[in-house]
Scaffold this active site. Structure first.
Site, PDB file in Angstrom:
ATOM      1  N   ARG A 107      28.399-105.907 -30.085  1.00  0.00           N
ATOM      2  CA  ARG A 107      27.482-106.940 -30.575  1.00  0.00           C
ATOM      3  C   ARG A 107      28.272-107.952 -31.432  1.00  0.00           C
ATOM      4  O   ARG A 107      29.447-107.776 -31.712  1.00  0.00           O
ATOM      5  CB  ARG A 107      26.378-106.286 -31.398  1.00  0.00           C
ATOM      6  CG  ARG A 107      26.942-105.568 -32.604  1.00  0.00           C
ATOM      7  CD  ARG A 107      25.879-104.854 -33.423  1.00  0.00           C
ATOM      8  NE  ARG A 107      26.516-104.117 -34.502  1.00  0.00           N
ATOM      9  CZ  ARG A 107      25.883-103.357 -35.377  1.00  0.00           C
ATOM     10  NH1 ARG A 107      24.574-103.236 -35.311  1.00  0.00           N
ATOM     11  NH2 ARG A 107      26.532-102.721 -36.321  1.00  0.00           N
ATOM     12  N   ASN A 145      20.611-110.253 -36.977  1.00  0.00           N
ATOM     13  CA  ASN A 145      20.925-109.069 -37.780  1.00  0.00           C
ATOM     14  C   ASN A 145      22.207-109.344 -38.537  1.00  0.00           C
ATOM     15  O   ASN A 145      23.243-109.652 -37.934  1.00  0.00           O
ATOM     16  CB  ASN A 145      21.115-107.841 -36.879  1.00  0.00           C
ATOM     17  CG  ASN A 145      21.195-106.567 -37.693  1.00  0.00           C
ATOM     18  OD1 ASN A 145      20.233-106.183 -38.355  1.00  0.00           O
ATOM     19  ND2 ASN A 145      22.349-105.921 -37.678  1.00  0.00           N
ATOM     20  N   GLU A 146      22.137-109.279 -39.840  1.00  0.00           N
ATOM     21  CA  GLU A 146      23.331-109.412 -40.680  1.00  0.00           C
ATOM     22  C   GLU A 146      24.222-110.582 -40.248  1.00  0.00           C
ATOM     23  O   GLU A 146      25.349-110.401 -39.783  1.00  0.00           O
ATOM     24  CB  GLU A 146      24.128-108.108 -40.692  1.00  0.00           C
ATOM     25  CG  GLU A 146      23.368-106.968 -41.354  1.00  0.00           C
ATOM     26  CD  GLU A 146      24.219-105.714 -41.527  1.00  0.00           C
ATOM     27  OE1 GLU A 146      25.191-105.523 -40.777  1.00  0.00           O
ATOM     28  OE2 GLU A 146      23.906-104.919 -42.431  1.00  0.00           O
ATOM     29  N   GLU A 301      17.665-101.900 -44.615  1.00  0.00           N
ATOM     30  CA  GLU A 301      18.416-100.753 -44.089  1.00  0.00           C
ATOM     31  C   GLU A 301      19.120-100.051 -45.229  1.00  0.00           C
ATOM     32  O   GLU A 301      19.736-100.702 -46.071  1.00  0.00           O
ATOM     33  CB  GLU A 301      19.528-101.207 -43.128  1.00  0.00           C
ATOM     34  CG  GLU A 301      19.093-101.856 -41.855  1.00  0.00           C
ATOM     35  CD  GLU A 301      20.305-102.310 -41.026  1.00  0.00           C
ATOM     36  OE1 GLU A 301      21.427-101.801 -41.239  1.00  0.00           O
ATOM     37  OE2 GLU A 301      20.127-103.192 -40.180  1.00  0.00           O
ATOM     38  N   TRP A 309      30.886 -95.322 -40.070  1.00  0.00           N
ATOM     39  CA  TRP A 309      31.934 -96.335 -39.980  1.00  0.00           C
ATOM     40  C   TRP A 309      32.943 -96.287 -41.135  1.00  0.00           C
ATOM     41  O   TRP A 309      33.792 -97.162 -41.238  1.00  0.00           O
ATOM     42  CB  TRP A 309      31.306 -97.734 -39.875  1.00  0.00           C
ATOM     43  CG  TRP A 309      30.144 -97.969 -40.794  1.00  0.00           C
ATOM     44  CD1 TRP A 309      28.828 -97.803 -40.477  1.00  0.00           C
ATOM     45  CD2 TRP A 309      30.170 -98.384 -42.169  1.00  0.00           C
ATOM     46  NE1 TRP A 309      28.030 -98.091 -41.571  1.00  0.00           N
ATOM     47  CE2 TRP A 309      28.831 -98.459 -42.616  1.00  0.00           C
ATOM     48  CE3 TRP A 309      31.196 -98.710 -43.063  1.00  0.00           C
ATOM     49  CZ2 TRP A 309      28.486 -98.828 -43.919  1.00  0.00           C
ATOM     50  CZ3 TRP A 309      30.849 -99.082 -44.356  1.00  0.00           C
ATOM     51  CH2 TRP A 309      29.517 -99.132 -44.771  1.00  0.00           C
ATOM     52  N   GLU A 349      27.128 -95.588 -32.412  1.00  0.00           N
ATOM     53  CA  GLU A 349      26.570 -95.132 -33.686  1.00  0.00           C
ATOM     54  C   GLU A 349      25.949 -93.741 -33.590  1.00  0.00           C
ATOM     55  O   GLU A 349      25.067 -93.391 -34.366  1.00  0.00           O
ATOM     56  CB  GLU A 349      25.549 -96.166 -34.188  1.00  0.00           C
ATOM     57  CG  GLU A 349      26.216 -97.510 -34.431  1.00  0.00           C
ATOM     58  CD  GLU A 349      25.348 -98.513 -35.176  1.00  0.00           C
ATOM     59  OE1 GLU A 349      24.219 -98.759 -34.715  1.00  0.00           O
ATOM     60  OE2 GLU A 349      25.802 -99.043 -36.192  1.00  0.00           O
ATOM     61  N   LYS A 350      26.454 -92.951 -32.630  1.00  0.00           N
ATOM     62  CA  LYS A 350      25.795 -91.645 -32.413  1.00  0.00           C
ATOM     63  C   LYS A 350      26.058 -90.662 -33.546  1.00  0.00           C
ATOM     64  O   LYS A 350      25.361 -89.659 -33.664  1.00  0.00           O
ATOM     65  CB  LYS A 350      26.178 -91.054 -31.068  1.00  0.00           C
ATOM     66  CG  LYS A 350      27.651 -90.928 -30.804  1.00  0.00           C
ATOM     67  CD  LYS A 350      27.875 -90.469 -29.354  1.00  0.00           C
ATOM     68  CE  LYS A 350      29.310 -90.632 -28.938  1.00  0.00           C
ATOM     69  NZ  LYS A 350      29.711 -92.054 -28.812  1.00  0.00           N
ATOM     70  N   PHE A 351      27.047 -90.944 -34.405  1.00  0.00           N
ATOM     71  CA  PHE A 351      27.272 -90.039 -35.535  1.00  0.00           C
ATOM     72  C   PHE A 351      26.687 -90.583 -36.837  1.00  0.00           C
ATOM     73  O   PHE A 351      27.034 -90.137 -37.919  1.00  0.00           O
ATOM     74  CB  PHE A 351      28.765 -89.723 -35.677  1.00  0.00           C
ATOM     75  CG  PHE A 351      29.315 -89.044 -34.455  1.00  0.00           C
ATOM     76  CD1 PHE A 351      28.734 -87.859 -33.999  1.00  0.00           C
ATOM     77  CD2 PHE A 351      30.350 -89.597 -33.726  1.00  0.00           C
ATOM     78  CE1 PHE A 351      29.191 -87.238 -32.843  1.00  0.00           C
ATOM     79  CE2 PHE A 351      30.817 -88.985 -32.575  1.00  0.00           C
ATOM     80  CZ  PHE A 351      30.238 -87.806 -32.127  1.00  0.00           C
ATOM     81  N   HIS A 352      25.825 -91.587 -36.717  1.00  0.00           N
ATOM     82  CA  HIS A 352      25.153 -92.151 -37.895  1.00  0.00           C
ATOM     83  C   HIS A 352      23.884 -91.345 -38.154  1.00  0.00           C
ATOM     84  O   HIS A 352      23.161 -91.006 -37.218  1.00  0.00           O
ATOM     85  CB  HIS A 352      24.795 -93.612 -37.618  1.00  0.00           C
ATOM     86  CG  HIS A 352      24.497 -94.418 -38.843  1.00  0.00           C
ATOM     87  ND1 HIS A 352      23.357 -94.229 -39.586  1.00  0.00           N
ATOM     88  CD2 HIS A 352      25.189 -95.410 -39.451  1.00  0.00           C
ATOM     89  CE1 HIS A 352      23.363 -95.092 -40.599  1.00  0.00           C
ATOM     90  NE2 HIS A 352      24.470 -95.812 -40.542  1.00  0.00           N
TER      91      HIS A 352
HETATM   92  C1  GAL Z   1      24.398-102.232 -40.343  1.00  0.00           C
HETATM   93  C2  GAL Z   1      23.716-102.792 -39.097  1.00  0.00           C
HETATM   94  C3  GAL Z   1      22.939-101.733 -38.368  1.00  0.00           C
HETATM   95  C4  GAL Z   1      23.759-100.486 -38.222  1.00  0.00           C
HETATM   96  C5  GAL Z   1      24.191-100.018 -39.596  1.00  0.00           C
HETATM   97  C6  GAL Z   1      24.971 -98.738 -39.591  1.00  0.00           C
HETATM   98  O1  GAL Z   1      25.465-103.035 -40.724  1.00  0.00           O
HETATM   99  O2  GAL Z   1      22.844-103.834 -39.449  1.00  0.00           O
HETATM  100  O3  GAL Z   1      22.547-102.233 -37.109  1.00  0.00           O
HETATM  101  O4  GAL Z   1      24.864-100.746 -37.428  1.00  0.00           O
HETATM  102  O5  GAL Z   1      24.993-101.000 -40.168  1.00  0.00           O
HETATM  103  O6  GAL Z   1      25.306 -98.330 -40.891  1.00  0.00           O
END
Ligand code: GAL
Length: 675
Positions: A107, A145-146, A301, A309, A349-352
């Site tokens: 993205r 988004n951001e 969020e 990350w 992002e599967k480990f989030h």
């Molecule tokens: C943010 C983002 C989300 C997701 C999240 C993960 O920066 O807006 O879509 O990726 O981080 O921590």
């Protein structure tokens, strides 16, 4: 604007078969979810080919949510352009400072000044707004988004050309620009606007004034995309429009400016898991979000547990998510949302962590999610209420940008370094702060702190002077008031913009070598400074502390200037909480008449939000907080003076009476006004 505390998260149903959607909605109801962010990244799904739309899935999920009484923050998917758009228009790719065009397969990474990108955004947003503008589930629009996530600045030819046009609109005449930018230096004079280059990778010493305007332009370029989308939406929908900010972790976005453009401030905040006492940085994020909002704001969020990350993605400890969420609420948030609802099986992002973890509902995370949802229902009366603060810290993204350009007196001069030192010390003393722009009305604060106001406009300097004259207390840290908005040194000796207010001038800077320390004597005893020392010459101020060694031994290190009805303080070195700042601030707070609660240990976060007092125990010890009569907002327990807060727990009290007042609250601050 929000009816009760909004609770939920990013919902990405397109990653799941439809039978999971029904289960999701059932679980959302169980958890008390009342709002989800939907469609934030689904452009490639709803527009499979240019101008061809498929809203079947989105229609069904919107209706399902609505039937269950769950509101939608409808996303515009423009931060994740579809592969067909990148292929058809390779020029939409963001070009970084080194000249690399960022590839797809992920993205973001798009040029905000690209005509093809903006046209494609407008088309898909128009479709969404027409289709869902009056849908009863839509409570909020979540644009993009951001903004700036993959880099605020784009150096492609379209951006460079747009920069030239932006400069022409700002300066109208190239000679005005030459004057403002000081281009006589090195003969860097321009004869027409199209001669100006974006400050991409270049030999060192690129004109700092050019760099500052470039940063302003880059911020505006993203804002222009936001406005484009907001205006389309407003033609078809009455719901408020927002986008999610990254306060305080995005240097490139001037959120004072952004906050004026959104109907409701929404912020994303993630802890750096390995940072010690990271809950203090969370508080700072919340206080700054409240300040820029100057009205309702929400957390769009945060995470239930680990992110994916960082280098080591530590899970949150039991109770930590609850403390984090309720600290945001204490500091003014009217919504607490997570990334994301259900943990992904696929993708990056599967480990989030998520509200529904891979392990399902028989998990500690899910139980905490359900508990928090229940508590937030009971905390509905908190919604919309204000936070009391009698101290403001000055915050200006432009000063951040300028201070950290190349070729400053020391690379140890960091914007956040000083702000956080003062913030942390105040936090530990249970002083709730607002942040304020240096040109804002400061009259409602007993104390204003300027830890890193390197760039200070003449207007701001006048504002600070008037604030002191009228009886305010101002505490300024070194290397403030040095340059104007073009990074031009204010006339005369440093600190030109504040010399008269502070009653002193600086003969020479003496930045310390790496790891260097200086000793000083303060009224409360010996202290130690880092980073900076300088030769102060008093001119109206009196010394209240002196260096006892280093390049300025025997000369003032801390000064006080009585001016008009107020007082201005100055410190010439970097003090930290443990090396003298706490004592210095303690004296200044006393002088300014800022009350602090007695008998409350340091790790107990105490914040007053209107008639509610939030007590958040960040320690592993049970704590009793004295001096408050009130009722527990969650279970109605009545306290007659002493409130027990178990280790790691949060107690929220509806206050009946306080003796002495816990936290600030004698006089309500005016809130903070952007420009
Ligand atoms: C943010 C983002 C989300 C997701 C999240 C993960 O920066 O807006 O879509 O990726 O981080 O921590």
């Amino acid at each position: 604007m929000l009816k009760s505390v909004r609770y939920g998260g990013d919902y990405n149903p397109e990653q799941w078969p439809e039978e999971v959607w029904r289960e999701d909605v059932g679980l959302m109801r169980e958890a008390g979810v009342n709002l989800v962010s939907l469609g934030v990244f689904n452009w490639g799904i709803i527009e499979p080919a240019p101008g061809e739309y498929d809203f079947g899935g989105l229609d069904r999920v919107m209706d399902l949510l609505h039937e269950a009484g769950i509101g939608v923050g409808l996303g515009t998917p423009t931060s994740s352009p579809p592969a067909w758009l990148r292929k058809a228009h390779p020029e939409i790719r963001l070009v970084d400072r080194e000249g690399r065009a960022l590839a797809g397969g992920t993205r973001h990474g798009v040029c905000p000044s690209s005509a093809a990108y903006n046209e494609a955004c407008a088309a898909v947003v128009e479709q969404l707004a027409v289709r869902y503008g009056a849908h009863p589930a839509v409570e909020l629009w979540h644009v993009h988004n951001e903004y700036g996530w993959a880099g605020v600045e784009c150096y492609c030819p379209a951006s460079s050309a747009a920069f030239g046009r932006w400069l022409e609109a700002k300066y109208t005449d190239i000679d005005h620009l030459n004057e403002a930018w000081g281009t006589a230096f090195w003969g860097l004079v321009y004869r027409s606007f199209d001669q100006i280059e974006a400050p991409a990778a270049a030999p060192p010493g690129v004109n700092p004034a050019l760099q500052l305007d470039w940063k302003r332009f880059s911020n505006e370029a993203h804002l222009a995309n936001f406005r484009l989308q907001r205006e389309i939406i407003a033609r078809h929908s009455a719901a408020p429009v927002t986008t999610n900010f990254m306060i305080p972790n995005c240097e490139g976005m001037d959120y004072w400016r952004w906050a004026r453009e959104v109907d409701l401030v929404a912020n994303n905040h993630y802890l750096i898991a390995e940072r010690p006492e990271n809950h203090i940085e969370l508080s700072m994020s919340a206080d700054l979000a409240r300040a820029v909002a100057a009205g309702p704001w929400m957390v769009m969020e945060h995470s239930t547990s680990a992110v994916n990350w960082q280098s080591r993605n530590l899970a949150k400890a039991p109770g930590e998510m609850r403390r984090n969420s309720l600290a945001h609420l204490a500091r003014g948030a009217d919504g607490l949302m997570f990334f994301q609802w259900r943990a992904s099986r696929v993708g990056a992002e599967k480990f989030h962590s998520a509200m529904v973890p891979h392990g399902g509902t028989d998990t500690a995370v899910w139980r905490e999610v359900v508990r928090l949802g229940g508590d937030l229902e009971r905390l509905a009366p908190v919604t919309g209420s204000g936070v009391d603060a009698e101290v403001a810290i000055l915050w200006d993204w432009e000063s951040w940008w300028a201070l950290e350009l190349e070729w400053r007196p020391s690379i140890d001069l960091g914007y956040r370094e000083r702000i956080e030192a003062y913030y942390e010390s105040l936090w530990r003393q249970h002083v709730t702060v607002d942040f304020a722009h240096p040109e804002a009305d400061l009259s409602g604060y007993r104390l204003v702190v300027a830890p890193a106001s390197y760039l200070l406009t003449s207007e701001a300097a006048k504002n600070l002077r008037g604030y002191v004259d009228d009886g305010g207390s101002l505490l300024v840290s070194y290397f403030s008031g040095i340059v104007d908005e073009h990074d031009t040194v204010h006339p005369g000796a440093h600190p030109g913009a504040l010399r008269e207010t502070l009653g002193l001038w600086v003969e020479e800077f003496h930045p310390l070598p790496e790891g260097g320390r200086v000793a000083l004597d303060l009224p409360a005893g010996p202290a130690r400074g880092r980073i900076w020392s300088e030769r102060i010459r008093l001119d109206g101020a009196e010394a209240v502390g002196s260096f006892t060694d280093g390049p300025d031994a025997g000369h003032p290190a801390v000064a006080r200037h009585r001016l008009g009805a107020g007082t201005a303080w100055y410190t010439a070195t970097a003090l930290d909480d443990a090396t003298g700042l706490r004592e210095l601030l303690g004296g200044v707070l006393d002088h300014a008449g800022v009350p602090r609660p007695a008998g409350v240990p340091e790790g107990l976060e105490l914040v007053r939000r209107a008639e509610h007092c939030f007590l958040i125990n960040h320690t592993d010890q049970d704590i009793t907080v004295p001096g408050i009569r009130g009722a527990n907002a969650l279970d109605d327990t009545v306290y007659d003076g002493d409130i027990p807060v178990a280790a790691g727990e949060v107690v929220i009290v509806r206050i009946i009476e306080e003796t002495p007042p816990p936290g600030s609250g004698a006089a309500r601050g005016p809130g903070v006004h952007g420009r």
